[in-house]
Design an enzyme around this catalytic site. Structure first.
Site, PDB file in Angstrom:
ATOM      1  N   HIS A  90     -20.152  39.685  63.653  1.00 17.97           N
ATOM      2  CA  HIS A  90     -21.552  39.368  63.866  1.00 17.97           C
ATOM      3  C   HIS A  90     -21.926  39.988  65.200  1.00 17.97           C
ATOM      4  CE1 HIS A  90     -24.809  36.889  65.332  1.00 17.97           C
ATOM      5  NE2 HIS A  90     -24.002  36.218  66.125  1.00 17.97           N
ATOM      6  N   ASP A  93     -18.031   7.220  42.642  1.00 17.06           N
ATOM      7  CA  ASP A  93     -18.259   6.289  41.537  1.00 17.06           C
ATOM      8  C   ASP A  93     -17.831   6.987  40.259  1.00 17.06           C
ATOM      9  OD1 ASP A  93     -20.432   8.073  41.373  1.00 17.06           O
ATOM     10  OD2 ASP A  93     -21.759   6.553  40.533  1.00 17.06           O
ATOM     11  N   TYR A 152     -31.355  35.774  67.194  1.00 17.93           N
ATOM     12  CA  TYR A 152     -31.458  34.676  68.165  1.00 17.93           C
ATOM     13  C   TYR A 152     -31.301  35.242  69.573  1.00 17.93           C
ATOM     14  CZ  TYR A 152     -26.314  34.664  68.226  1.00 17.93           C
ATOM     15  OH  TYR A 152     -24.999  35.032  68.330  1.00 17.93           O
TER      16      TYR A 152
HETATM   17  N1  THG Z   1     -20.385   9.916  32.603  1.00 19.77           N
HETATM   18  C1  THG Z   1     -19.087   9.665  32.747  1.00 19.77           C
HETATM   19  N2  THG Z   1     -18.512   9.594  33.950  1.00 19.77           N
HETATM   20  C2  THG Z   1     -19.270   9.776  35.069  1.00 19.77           C
HETATM   21  C3  THG Z   1     -20.642  10.004  34.978  1.00 19.77           C
HETATM   22  C4  THG Z   1     -21.200  10.087  33.689  1.00 19.77           C
HETATM   23  N3  THG Z   1     -18.675   9.752  36.285  1.00 19.77           N
HETATM   24  C5  THG Z   1     -19.381  10.226  37.423  1.00 19.77           C
HETATM   25  C6  THG Z   1     -20.810   9.786  37.405  1.00 19.77           C
HETATM   26  N4  THG Z   1     -21.402  10.133  36.123  1.00 19.77           N
HETATM   27  C7  THG Z   1     -20.822   8.299  37.601  1.00 19.77           C
HETATM   28  N5  THG Z   1     -22.142   7.739  37.614  1.00 19.77           N
HETATM   29  C8  THG Z   1     -22.580   6.817  36.695  1.00 19.77           C
HETATM   30  C9  THG Z   1     -23.667   6.049  37.039  1.00 19.77           C
HETATM   31  C10 THG Z   1     -24.085   5.050  36.181  1.00 19.77           C
HETATM   32  C11 THG Z   1     -23.453   4.839  34.981  1.00 19.77           C
HETATM   33  C12 THG Z   1     -22.402   5.655  34.614  1.00 19.77           C
HETATM   34  C13 THG Z   1     -21.948   6.653  35.485  1.00 19.77           C
HETATM   35  C14 THG Z   1     -23.838   3.720  34.112  1.00 19.77           C
HETATM   36  N6  THG Z   1     -24.149   2.571  34.712  1.00 19.77           N
HETATM   37  C15 THG Z   1     -24.414   1.344  34.002  1.00 19.77           C
HETATM   38  C16 THG Z   1     -25.566   0.612  34.671  1.00 19.77           C
HETATM   39  O1  THG Z   1     -25.587   0.613  35.914  1.00 19.77           O
HETATM   40  O2  THG Z   1     -26.412   0.122  33.988  1.00 19.77           O
HETATM   41  C17 THG Z   1     -23.138   0.506  34.090  1.00 19.77           C
HETATM   42  C18 THG Z   1     -23.249  -0.767  33.397  1.00 19.77           C
HETATM   43  C19 THG Z   1     -21.945  -1.491  33.444  1.00 19.77           C
HETATM   44  O3  THG Z   1     -21.268  -1.507  34.476  1.00 19.77           O
HETATM   45  O4  THG Z   1     -21.620  -2.076  32.430  1.00 19.77           O
HETATM   46  O5  THG Z   1     -23.825   3.827  32.927  1.00 19.77           O
HETATM   47  O6  THG Z   1     -22.403  10.340  33.505  1.00 19.77           O
HETATM   48  N7  THG Z   1     -18.321   9.525  31.677  1.00 19.77           N
END
Ligand code: THG
Length: 824
Positions: free
Chosen positions: A230, A547, A261
């Protein structure tokens, strides 16, 4: 605690900061080695121009920079300050840039750094060398300035030495010794071999900058880092600066429109340019320092590459017409494929850590972050997930990929980048089995973890006859089409196919699998075969690591729906030593279609050899079945909040699955739908996205995910910390709605209560079903009450928003559960 024996390789700004921060935390057995003479060791720190601008789209990067500013501003060497807090001024010479400065100002406000927009007269008052007629305005950050990197090395090593840290310069590292552990099958570091002998070590941290790939290679680790030259030039005396007796008084300048810069140095100016061709240098070709005065990180100045930069400089800063370029360098710096540093422990060699691709701007912050990580096992001051060296997919470590993306990153370093800016070469790289069909349907692809993923399908344009889709403003309308809205509505009213192949899938198996997952997650996942659980992985501090969904497909076999490679890394790191659990990434050999919408069952059931009724496969249950000739695993869940299934099969039968579903869906008006619709639908449903809405710095309660924590299930990582955090929720991830359909925001914008910035937006989209704009935002808990009126800062506007009860769509879950719908 005395801590383990640590060897830090590299005494540049990162190594020095780490030695200081580690010794500050009480670790005593620390050695810093460097091939060069301390403090001018010959790496990037030795020639760094030192400009520190804190503005960054990444909250973490701004926070790392802010800590660096605070730390260096309080340090000196014999009265000479390590930081000159002259302020930073970004200039706009085009209307587009002026508009973008407002967006950048928004980031600063969101991340809590003071800045202000300045009119042209104000800019000239701050920096009289700037030509008033060339500029339209500027963005001033008063706390920005100049880091004196060599002094910063000196000061931090001095303080580290005072606490017993040993600094060995002129020690060239020749090898990193490792030892295989036959029971666990993993390697661990034992020593660093130098040309002056061997130094035993339990922990080695590679802070070798541009030599990083070479050093990491000694431990068998591939670092996706590219040293790029750079240009930095220095003028001779500028008459207008004559007599200046302090190093710098005026703000450091950025003229991003021309990739330039500027900084002062008494009566001279330093000019940095990113406007030239990318000049990568293979890391293996960079020599160690020798007796010559020229540092290995400094290549000869190629004056021809600087012609435009100099012409532009004389135009922007007319006073430089009375000066000459006196010297220049092509200085080597580390670039990565995504512009973020590389921090963390090797996946293969325990105890081998890296803190690489870190610029002076973030150096002290990274030192602190790494020290916390090493001492506490996790970093609580900064959310490092986007910096983690283990974030990459295998293809992202390919030399050809690393080179292409690093060079592109260099070229774009000052460009105005839209959040959905399509990635460049090499593409297409990963294609799902559905790719050919998607192309036939006019898919507009964006990239996700290397996968080509449809954002929307042009073939759905005829749907626009059915609905009036409101248009967002100009910025949000880029990489958008009204078809996005039509696909969202078509999903809610009929049925749609979503390509979910980019969703990371991990298989966890073995007789210890259930117990292992119980320990790593917050929910009870040790449920009968066929169960699916939405759950969280936490670190010891209770911060969210990810998650995930956990589907129990057999007694000793689980499928994890994950967010990225860091989940694989996290699981792998925590595997028991006894071989009772195996983790495998099965993403590439499999694929997934989300078939969702009120008509999904009408499409699927006639094709299936299993019962897909509510009773046959209830919500959040899994089973295997055949769809026509294709064997699938079906998970009854939906991130878009509709009746339907994620249907998984192996890559070989993927196309047949698509064709089978497609033919069956067409008579029902089924469509293929893209990620644009998906994102809008998930926000209507209130589903969080890890990495965007929440990260390591958040706990489940703040993030609105307390329902996924079952403290009574037994111990799990993070449980102890959660008790404290549950009682002390001060901020909340909150749903805001926006009435003006043209006022669609994008994420990272500041949220105001009256005139006071109180939080920031994480993700946003228009909700086509709810007929409102949606923005999720982090807010103080006291403001997170439905009905509360707030504003979102968007460029030069304040957009009215109101806190809403969530989820906005189907709060009674009747759609997902396949129950008769509420009257609407
Ligand atoms: N599908 C699958 N796995 C995943 C995702 C997906 N892992 C990563 C990411 N997406 C995770 N995020 C979520 C967010 C919400 C839900 C699922 C994956 C979901 N939630 C329900 C609710 O909050 O209403 C859970 C209800 C319960 O706990 O019973 O469905 O897209 N395979």
């Amino acid at each position: 605690m005395a801590g383990p024996r640590v060897v830090i390789i590299g005494a540049g700004v990162v190594g020095a900061a780490l030695a200081d921060e580690l010794s500050l935390r009480g670790w005593t057995g620390i050695t810093v080695v460097d091939q060069g003479p301390v403090p001018v060791t010959g790496g990037s720190s030795s020639h760094a121009p030192g400009l520190v601008f804190q503005a960054n789209p990444s909250k973490t990067m701004t926070e790392l920079a802010r800590y660096t500013v605070e730390k260096l501003a309080a340090l000196d060497v014999d009265g000479e300050p390590c930081f000159l807090q002259v302020g930073g001024l970004e200039l706009a010479t085009t209307p587009e840039r002026l508009t973008d400065l407002r967006r950048r100002h928004g980031w600063l406000t969101s991340w809590g750094v003071e800045g202000r927009l300045v009119d042209p007269d104000g800019c000239v008052a701050l920096h009289p060398l700037v030509d008033r007629d060339r500029i339209l305005g500027g963005l001033l950050v008063p706390t920005d300035g100049l880091a004196k990197s060599v002094l910063a090395v000196e000061a931090q090593l001095r303080d580290a030495r005072a606490r017993g840290v040993r600094v060995l310069d002129r020690h060239q590292v020749l090898d990193v010794r490792t030892e295989a552990d036959d029971t666990t099958g993993t390697d661990r570091v034992t020593a660093v071999v130098t040309d002056h002998g061997e130094i035993p070590a339990d922990v080695v941290v590679c802070c070798a900058g541009i030599w990083g790939p070479k050093v990491a290679g000694m431990a068998g680790m591939r670092l996706p880092l590219t040293p790029l030259a750079h240009q930095l030039a220095w003028t001779g005396p500028v008459p207008a600066l004559a007599g200046q007796t302090v190093e710098a008084v005026r703000p450091v300048l950025r003229h991003q429109e021309a990739d330039l810069y500027y900084r002062e140095c008494f009566d001279r100016l330093g000019i940095g340019s990113y406007g030239h061709r990318p000049m990568p240098v293979p890391a293996d070709d960079i020599a160690p320092p020798d007796s010559s005065p020229r540092m290995p990180s400094v290549l000869p100045f190629t004056a021809d590459d600087f012609t435009d930069a100099w012409a532009e400089t004389r135009s922007l800063l007319p006073a430089t017409r009375d000066a000459k370029i006196e010297e220049g360098i092509n200085g080597l710096f580390s670039f990565t494929t995504d512009g973020m540093p590389l921090l963390g422990e090797s996946p293969d060699v325990k105890g081998f850590w890296v803190a690489e691709a870190v610029w002076v701007t973030h150096s002290a912050g990274v030192g602190r972050a790494m020290a916390e990580w090493l001492v506490d096992g996790h970093c609580s001051s900064f959310d490092l997930h986007a910096c983690d060296v283990n974030r990459f997919e295998p293809h992202q470590l390919a030399p050809a990929y690393v080179l292409a993306r690093s060079c592109r990153n260099f070229a774009e370093v000052y460009d105005i980048l839209h959040p959905l800016q399509p990635a460049g070469a090499p593409r297409p790289l990963r294609t799902s089995p559905f790719h050919v069909r998607q192309r036939e349907l006019g898919a507009v692809f964006l990239e996700a973890a290397g996968w080509e993923r449809p954002q929307w399908y042009d073939a759905n344009e005829p749907l626009l006859e059915r609905w009036d889709i409101p248009a967002p403003g100009e910025w949000a309308a880029r990489m958008w089409s009204p078809v996005v809205g039509a696909e969202a509505l078509a999903t809610r009213q009929g049925v749609a196919l979503y390509d979910m192949s980019a969703l990371k899938r991990l298989e966890v198996s073995g007789r210890g699998a259930a117990a292992f997952l119980q320990r790593l997650t917050t929910s009870d996942v040790d449920k009968p075969v066929g169960s699916v659980t939405y759950t969280l992985m936490l670190d010891e501090g209770g911060g969210i690591r990810s998650d995930v969904t956990v589907a129990r497909l057999a007694r000793h076999r689980f499928q994890i729906g994950a967010n990225g490679n860091l989940d694989l890394d996290w699981l792998t790191r925590h595997l028991p030593d006894d071989g009772s659990v195996t983790v495998r990434d099965v993403t590439a050999g499999t694929c997934c279609i989300g078939l969702w919408g009120p008509k999904a069952r009408e499409v699927l059931q006639p094709l299936a050899d299993a019962d897909f009724s509510n009773e046959g496969l209830p919500y959040f249950r899994a089973r295997s079945a055949h769809i026509g000739a294709v064997p699938v695993t079906a998970l009854r869940l939906s991130y878009v909040g509709e009746l339907g299934w994620e249907l998984y099969t192996t890559a070989d039968t993927g196309l047949k699955l698509w064709d089978t579903l497609w033919e069956a869906a067409r008579p029902h008006g089924g469509v293929a739908a893209g990620r644009g619709a998906f994102n809008s639908l998930r926000l209507e449903k209130g589903y969080r996205s890890f990495g965007t809405d929440m990260g390591h710095e958040h706990d489940p309660y703040e993030a609105g995910l307390g329902f996924a924590v079952k403290p009574g299930k037994g111990d799990f990582i993070g449980r102890a910390a959660l008790e404290r955090r549950a009682a002390d929720v001060r901020r909340r991830l909150t749903c805001l709605t926006i009435d003006d359909p043209a006022a669609v925001v994008m994420g990272k914008e500041p949220v105001y209560d009256g005139d006071r910035p109180v939080g920031h937006v994480t993700s946003a989209a228009y909700g086509y079903t709810v007929g409102k704009g949606i923005a999720y935002a982090w807010l103080p808990a006291r403001l997170a009450t439905p009905g509360r009126a707030l504003h979102i800062g968007y460029f030069d506007r304040r957009i009215a928003a109101v806190v809403a009860a969530e989820p906005l769509f189907d709060p009674r879950m009747r759609r997902l559960r396949g129950l008769p719908q509420d009257a609407r």
